[in-house]
Design a protein around this motif. Structure first.
Motif, mmCIF file in Angstrom:
data_model
loop_
_atom_site.group_PDB
_atom_site.id
_atom_site.type_symbol
_atom_site.label_atom_id
_atom_site.label_comp_id
_atom_site.label_asym_id
_atom_site.label_seq_id
_atom_site.Cartn_x
_atom_site.Cartn_y
_atom_site.Cartn_z
ATOM 1 N N GLY A 45 8.142 3.689 -1.827
ATOM 2 C CA GLY A 45 7.019 4.452 -1.284
ATOM 3 C C GLY A 45 7.307 5.248 -0.035
ATOM 4 O O GLY A 45 6.517 6.104 0.358
ATOM 5 N N ILE A 50 2.959 2.370 -0.462
ATOM 6 C CA ILE A 50 2.560 2.250 -1.865
ATOM 7 C C ILE A 50 1.052 2.051 -1.916
ATOM 8 O O ILE A 50 0.506 1.211 -1.204
ATOM 9 C CB ILE A 50 3.269 1.056 -2.546
ATOM 10 N N THR A 136 -3.603 -0.484 -0.166
ATOM 11 C CA THR A 136 -2.338 0.194 0.117
ATOM 12 C C THR A 136 -1.527 -0.633 1.107
ATOM 13 O O THR A 136 -2.085 -1.457 1.839
ATOM 14 C CB THR A 136 -2.588 1.602 0.705
#
Length: 218
Positions: A45, A50, A136
């Protein structure tokens, strides 16, 4: 469980470090992980992290609060059980007198690594709940300031106690909501409070409660 096993094997060499050296190494580890994340943006990420996780309780904040509360209470019960077990007694012995523990034949490196892995287990659980709540996760969560917060919480609540860090965490989180408007002063205020507690109440709030109880029974 993978993180717990990793923490155990990482804790074996780290257990030989003491004082500021141990603190410095544990503070550097998150920075290394941040570097690894930024080096592999497609897989991990990158700086953006992510996202896309299913929200805890479908995004219902009230339900999520109760889920976290239940998990917290279960974790506290487990920690209390460990503290009162033979493992907890050995860990306390090492904390009070590591040389004495070694002279009794206790493998201090192994038990310090076990303590390190247990800490990682509950930290991973908290991180998982945080990720599901926010939806997240990114490298900013590994910044050094986030390693300082648990230390401040523990000092405020009471070092060497089970309920102390929990109380300290709730106090800091509540204060955090009111100090959102002054982010630059937030860590300064926490630092001043921590210094005052170390100076006038080194045992934290739990120490003050214990002292008050003893005063009433005397």
């Amino acid at each position: 469980m993978v993180l717990t096993a990793f923490a155990f094997f990482l804790g074996l060499p780290l257990s030989r470090l003491k004082g500021p050296y141990f603190v410095l190494v544990t503070m550097v580890i998150p920075l290394i992980i941040i570097s690894i994340i930024t080096l592999f943006p497609l897989q991990l990420g990158g700086e953006g992290g992510i996202s896309g996780f299913n929200l805890l309780a479908g995004g219902d904040i009230k339900a999520a609060f109760y889920i976290v509360l239940v998990v917290t209470l279960i974790s506290v019960v487990i920690i209390l059980f460990i503290a009162k077990s033979n493992l907890g007694l050995i860990i306390q012995t090492i904390r009070e007198d590591e040389r004495g523990a070694k002279s009794m034949g206790i493998n201090t490196a192994k038990y310090k690594a076990i303590t390190f892995s247990l800490s990682a287990l509950f930290a991973a659980l908290a991180g998982a709940l945080y990720t599901l709540f926010m939806g997240t996760i990114g490298p900013t969560f590994l910044l050094p300031i986030n390693s300082v917060y648990p230390i401040i919480m523990t000092i405020i609540g009471g070092i060497g106690t089970t309920l102390g860090p929990l109380i300290g965490a709730y106090i800091i989180m509540i204060l955090d909501q009111y100090l959102q408007t002054v982010p630059a002063l937030r860590i300064v205020i926490y630092s001043v409070v921590t210094i005052l507690i170390l100076r006038f109440a080194p045992s934290g709030l739990m120490g003050l409660v214990s002292r008050f109880r003893k005063g009433r029974t005397a």
